[in-house]
Structure formats: C-alpha cells, structure tokens
Design a protein around this motif. Structure first.
Motif, short mmCIF file in Angstrom:
data_model
loop_
_atom_site.label_atom_id
_atom_site.label_comp_id
_atom_site.label_asym_id
_atom_site.label_seq_id
_atom_site.Cartn_x
_atom_site.Cartn_y
_atom_site.Cartn_z
N TYR A 1 37.13 39.00 41.26
CA TYR A 1 35.82 38.15 41.27
C TYR A 1 34.84 39.15 42.07
O TYR A 1 33.59 39.33 41.50
CB TYR A 1 36.09 37.12 41.93
CG TYR A 1 34.87 36.24 42.19
CD1 TYR A 1 34.19 35.68 41.25
CD2 TYR A 1 34.06 36.34 43.36
CE1 TYR A 1 32.99 34.72 41.31
CE2 TYR A 1 32.80 35.79 43.50
CZ TYR A 1 32.55 35.01 42.63
OH TYR A 1 31.34 34.27 42.79
N THR B 1 39.92 29.52 44.54
CA THR B 1 39.89 28.79 43.40
C THR B 1 40.37 28.89 42.25
O THR B 1 40.69 30.29 42.29
CB THR B 1 38.12 28.35 43.13
OG1 THR B 1 37.91 27.62 41.62
CG2 THR B 1 37.58 29.88 42.73
N HIS C 1 39.52 27.74 39.03
CA HIS C 1 38.85 26.90 38.00
C HIS C 1 38.81 27.78 36.72
O HIS C 1 38.82 27.00 35.56
CB HIS C 1 37.32 26.80 38.50
CG HIS C 1 36.48 28.15 38.71
ND1 HIS C 1 35.89 28.69 37.45
CD2 HIS C 1 36.37 29.16 39.23
CE1 HIS C 1 35.28 29.79 37.67
NE2 HIS C 1 35.60 30.19 38.89
N HIS D 1 41.48 33.11 42.63
CA HIS D 1 40.72 33.86 43.07
C HIS D 1 39.74 33.58 43.86
O HIS D 1 39.58 32.24 44.24
CB HIS D 1 39.93 34.66 42.14
CG HIS D 1 39.08 33.94 41.13
ND1 HIS D 1 39.46 32.84 40.21
CD2 HIS D 1 37.63 33.78 41.17
CE1 HIS D 1 38.37 32.11 39.64
NE2 HIS D 1 37.39 32.77 40.12
N HIS E 1 35.79 32.93 45.74
CA HIS E 1 34.36 32.73 45.41
C HIS E 1 33.64 32.75 47.03
O HIS E 1 34.52 32.45 47.99
CB HIS E 1 34.08 31.38 44.90
CG HIS E 1 34.18 31.44 43.73
ND1 HIS E 1 33.65 30.37 42.80
CD2 HIS E 1 34.97 32.15 42.67
CE1 HIS E 1 33.81 30.57 41.68
NE2 HIS E 1 34.41 31.45 41.40
ZN LIG Z 1 35.47 32.04 39.64
#
Ligand SMILES: [Zn+2]
Ligand SMILES: [Zn+2]
Length: 176
Positions: free
Chosen positions: A6, A92, A94, A99, A101
C-alpha cells in the motif's frame, strides 16, 4: 524493489496529484472522483472552496519535493508536507488482502488524501532514496515521476514521453 504494498501504491496517488491539472474547482473535484477508491466508503467527496484550495496546495508541495535537487531540500519539503498529515495507521482487508492504511477511516476527504500521499511519498523516499523522484526530461512536459526501475535510470514520466523524446533526438541528429 517491491512496489506491491500500500505504501508504494500511495506514492502513485501522490504523483497523480502532483501532475493533475487543478486550475479550476471542477478539475479538483474530477481528481477526487477519479481516485474515489482511495477513500473509505461513504466519505463525502464534495469539497468546500477551502478544502479544494488545500488539495491544490498539497499537490504543489508534492511537486516541490520532486523537483528538489539536494537531500536537505527534499527532507525539508517532505517535512512541510508531513506537517499537514494526520497519520493514524490501521490494518484493513477491504480488498481481500491485509494491509495498512495511514489515515483514519472516518477522516474527511482532504485529511485522508493529504495523509495518504504524505506518508506514501515519504516512505518511498526514506526507503529507496531521495533521488527516486524526478521531473520528466521530455521537452514541454514537466510531469513529476517516481522511479521504480531497478537501477534508478528513469528520466521520463511515461512511455509516451520517452518515445517522443527518442524520436525528437533522432530527427535532430538527421538534420545535422
Ligand atoms: Zn487499501
Ligand atoms: Zn513527461
């Protein structure tokens, strides 16, 4: 170099923002809409005038980091950008993969955007070197880029600019 994480894709958001045309309120709004997947679902993406101005300012700061030519300049400008961030890391999955955020999921759109780009950009700079950011060498382009090539040899923002410049150099040689 592994750019799958990320933090590394967040730098691409930063580069997109630095290169975006943000001259009008509509253009700022269009940038957010085009990058809506970066915001927590339900985040209001309609910005006030002040908020649009801070998006434009953040874009300018990223560009300042990318055009800086010495490490102290990169560091100082990065710190100017980081001063606007409100990091609150959380894990998260999602998108199906766990990973991190950087921004609070319930922060407003500007806070999410500023925090994500500031953290993404600084992560790449501290991990891979301040020379990884640059300005496209193609005539009349001016876009900034992050160099993800293994030997840090990138000079252009895109393949389009690279081949345009190769053709121009070839034509220039033909004229001599
Ligand atoms: Zn993400
Ligand atoms: Zn270019």
């Amino acid at each position: 170099m592994n750019y799958d994480t990320y933090g590394s894709t967040a730098v691409e958001l930063a580069i997109d923002l630095a290169n975006a045309d943000l001259g009008s309120p509509d253009e700022v709004q269009a940038f957010l809409d085009a990058h809506h997947e970066w915001f927590t679902g339900g985040t209001a993406l309609e910005l006030s005038g002040d908020e649009r101005a801070s998006v434009t300012a953040t874009s300018g700061l990223i560009r300042q980091v990318a055009v800086a030519e010495t490490e102290p300049d990169v560091r100082d400008r990065l710190n100017d950008l980081l001063a606007l961030a409100s990091p609150h890391p959380y894990a998260t999955d999602h998108d199906g993969e766990l990973h991190l955020h950087f921004a609070r999921p319930d922060a407003d759109a500007v806070e999410q955007l500023t925090t994500t780009v500031a953290m993404g950009l600084s992560q790449v700079v501290v991990q891979h070197g301040w020379q990884r950011l640059g300005v496209c060498a193609a005539e009349g382009c001016g876009n900034v880029y992050v160099d993800t090539s293994r030997n840090a040899s990138r000079r252009y923002c895109s393949n389009t600019c690279a081949s345009r410049s190769t053709v121009a150099a070839y034509r220039a040689r033909q004229k001599i």
